[in-house]
Design a protein around this motif. Structure first.
Motif, mmCIF file in Angstrom:
data_model
loop_
_atom_site.group_PDB
_atom_site.id
_atom_site.type_symbol
_atom_site.label_atom_id
_atom_site.label_comp_id
_atom_site.label_asym_id
_atom_site.label_seq_id
_atom_site.Cartn_x
_atom_site.Cartn_y
_atom_site.Cartn_z
ATOM 1 N N PHE A 125 1.416 -0.869 0.173
ATOM 2 C CA PHE A 125 -0.030 -0.255 -0.090
ATOM 3 C C PHE A 125 0.574 1.682 -0.186
ATOM 4 N N ILE A 126 0.686 2.672 -1.384
ATOM 5 C CA ILE A 126 1.923 3.583 -1.239
ATOM 6 C C ILE A 126 0.723 3.792 -0.257
ATOM 7 N N GLU A 127 1.278 4.788 0.656
ATOM 8 C CA GLU A 127 0.802 5.650 1.301
ATOM 9 C C GLU A 127 1.285 7.273 1.036
ATOM 10 N N LEU A 128 -0.418 7.718 1.575
ATOM 11 C CA LEU A 128 -0.027 8.928 0.589
ATOM 12 C C LEU A 128 -0.724 10.190 1.642
ATOM 13 N N PHE B 248 3.744 3.583 -7.887
ATOM 14 C CA PHE B 248 2.828 2.412 -7.710
ATOM 15 C C PHE B 248 3.203 2.191 -9.801
ATOM 16 N N LYS B 249 3.692 3.008 -10.260
ATOM 17 C CA LYS B 249 4.084 2.316 -11.977
ATOM 18 C C LYS B 249 5.799 1.910 -12.045
ATOM 19 N N SER B 250 6.241 1.872 -10.413
ATOM 20 C CA SER B 250 7.291 1.473 -10.664
ATOM 21 C C SER B 250 7.190 0.448 -9.684
ATOM 22 N N TYR B 251 5.730 -0.398 -9.524
ATOM 23 C CA TYR B 251 6.019 -1.432 -8.759
ATOM 24 C C TYR B 251 5.887 -2.437 -10.099
ATOM 25 N N LEU C 57 -1.898 1.979 -4.219
ATOM 26 C CA LEU C 57 -2.476 4.164 -3.327
ATOM 27 C C LEU C 57 -3.483 3.770 -1.980
ATOM 28 N N SER C 58 -2.637 3.645 -0.607
ATOM 29 C CA SER C 58 -3.739 3.784 0.257
ATOM 30 C C SER C 58 -3.256 6.032 0.797
ATOM 31 N N PRO C 59 -4.753 5.744 1.586
ATOM 32 C CA PRO C 59 -4.218 7.394 2.223
ATOM 33 C C PRO C 59 -3.078 6.664 3.682
#
Ligand SMILES: [Zn+2]
Length: 390
Positions: free
Chosen positions: A137-140, A158-161, A169-171
């Motif tokens: 979960f990419i945290e923003l 996200f694109k590099s994963y 993506l996640s808050p």
């Protein structure tokens, strides 16, 4: 081909006595069936004392924070903890070795899949080569940035994963993300059909921030914010995030220490039981503020719940058995069957990994673990209970 028997086999849903599990040499389940009594010894059958279970799924971790172990004092409360993490991230350099150690520790603790929060790409290479299946979960959060810059940063990560099916993506939390950023994440999640996670109702002042625009957390974040996050009031912080991510197919609400009965009924009615999981991280809650998640309410309302260890910044170990033992001690009414279901199938379902993990059924490859040194008469874990991959 391996034929495996034990005192009990837990299949992800229930215990089976006198059962036999058949897996291929590379771990794919071929069959699971009952063996009629009296059970006769059979050549080539492995027998284990204890419970055989699918590998554990840790639904919430931050591998990236492994270098912060023992740096944060215990029981200071969430506002202090959040400030400490932000400060220490700048002071203590990221450590790939510390992350590798945590990854190995989890594997040795019977964990085969992890829902892991990443702020940066530092752990991506490790996660791609680990025997553990990660969902990242990419945290923003947009406390300092405008929402567009933060969202663009997230999309780049996200694109590099490389494992496109295993990234979201996640808050970070309702108190650290603007409505604008949440809307962007929601649209992205709908496009890619992934689950979204959010830290939820971890401190009482989180609800106060949303219902009254006051309290400890509000004071901390008022200093940090470059723009107002809150334009209106909500009955609780959950009511903000439930609305902001209404279109997302599955939500993982993590911590939920201050989730009320009213919030739970709201989620069940508005979202439906199949579309959210409450992740319980008891040892982390105890570490940060000596408080418990509302597990009795989850049991009362048949809420789907899973278990997370959280990171080594707020836990002394990353062990699902230790989490389960602590849950059993805090809530004696929870059964071993419910604990194991949460630690296996529920975690896999929440992370959209149920096609491979969380249960013994034909064609799946969920890992096979042995849980030993339990009180099998009463079906309880003990402080001596151990787990190993077999
Ligand atoms: Zn967390």
């Amino acid at each position: 081909m391996r034929k495996i028997r034990a005192h009990y086999i837990f299949d992800g849903f229930r215990f089976r006595k006198n059962a036999q599990l058949v897996v291929s040499d590379d771990g794919v389940v071929q069959d699971i069936y009952s063996v009629p009594e009296p059970i006769e010894e059979e050549a080539g059958v492995e027998f284990y004392a204890g419970i055989i279970s699918p590998g554990f799924v840790n639904a919430h971790c931050h591998l990236e924070l492994s270098n912060l172990q023992t740096h944060i004092p215990q029981k200071t409360g969430l506002p202090d903890f959040v400030s400490s993490v932000a400060r220490l991230k700048k002071e203590i350099p990221f450590s790939e070795d510390a992350c590798k150690e945590t990854d190995e520790l989890m594997w040795n603790n019977g964990i085969v899949a992890v829902g892991d929060i990443s702020n940066f790409s530092d752990t991506f290479a490790l996660k791609e080569t680990s025997p553990i299946q990660y969902h990242t979960f990419i945290e923003l959060f947009d406390l300092h940035e405008d929402s567009r810059a933060e969202y663009e940063r997230g999309k780049k990560l996200f694109k590099s994963y490389l494992q496109r099916k295993h990234v979201s993506l996640s808050p970070h939390a309702p108190y650290s993300c603007s409505r604008k950023l949440c809307a962007k994440i929601e649209a992205h999640a709908v496009d890619y059909e992934y689950p979204v996670t959010i830290h939820n109702q971890e401190h009482e002042s989180e609800n106060e921030m949303f219902s009254k625009h006051s309290g400890q957390l509000f004071q901390v974040f008022q200093k940090e914010l470059t723009h107002p996050i809150l334009h209106t009031t909500y009955p609780s912080s959950l009511r903000f995030s439930a609305g902001a991510f209404e279109q997302v197919r599955h939500m993982l609400f993590v911590h939920n220490v201050y989730m009320s009965e009213y919030d739970i009924r709201f989620l069940l009615e508005e979202r439906g039981a199949q579309h959210f999981t409450c992740v319980v991280c008891l040892c982390s809650n105890m570490y940060i503020h000596d408080e418990l998640p509302p597990l009795p309410l989850f049991l009362k309302y048949s809420v789907q719940w899973a278990i997370g260890t959280d990171s080594l910044a707020s836990n002394t170990d990353v062990s699902m058995i230790r989490e389960m033992l602590s849950l059993q001690q805090a809530f004696p009414e929870v059964s071993l069957n419910q604990l194991l279901h949460a630690a296996t199938y529920r975690g896999a379902y929440a992370l959209n990994l149920q096609s491979r993990f969380g249960q013994f059924s034909k064609g799946k490859k969920p890992g096979v673990i042995l849980i030993e040194q339990l009180d099998l008469q009463n079906m309880r874990l003990t402080p001596e209970t151990k787990v190993r991959m077999i």
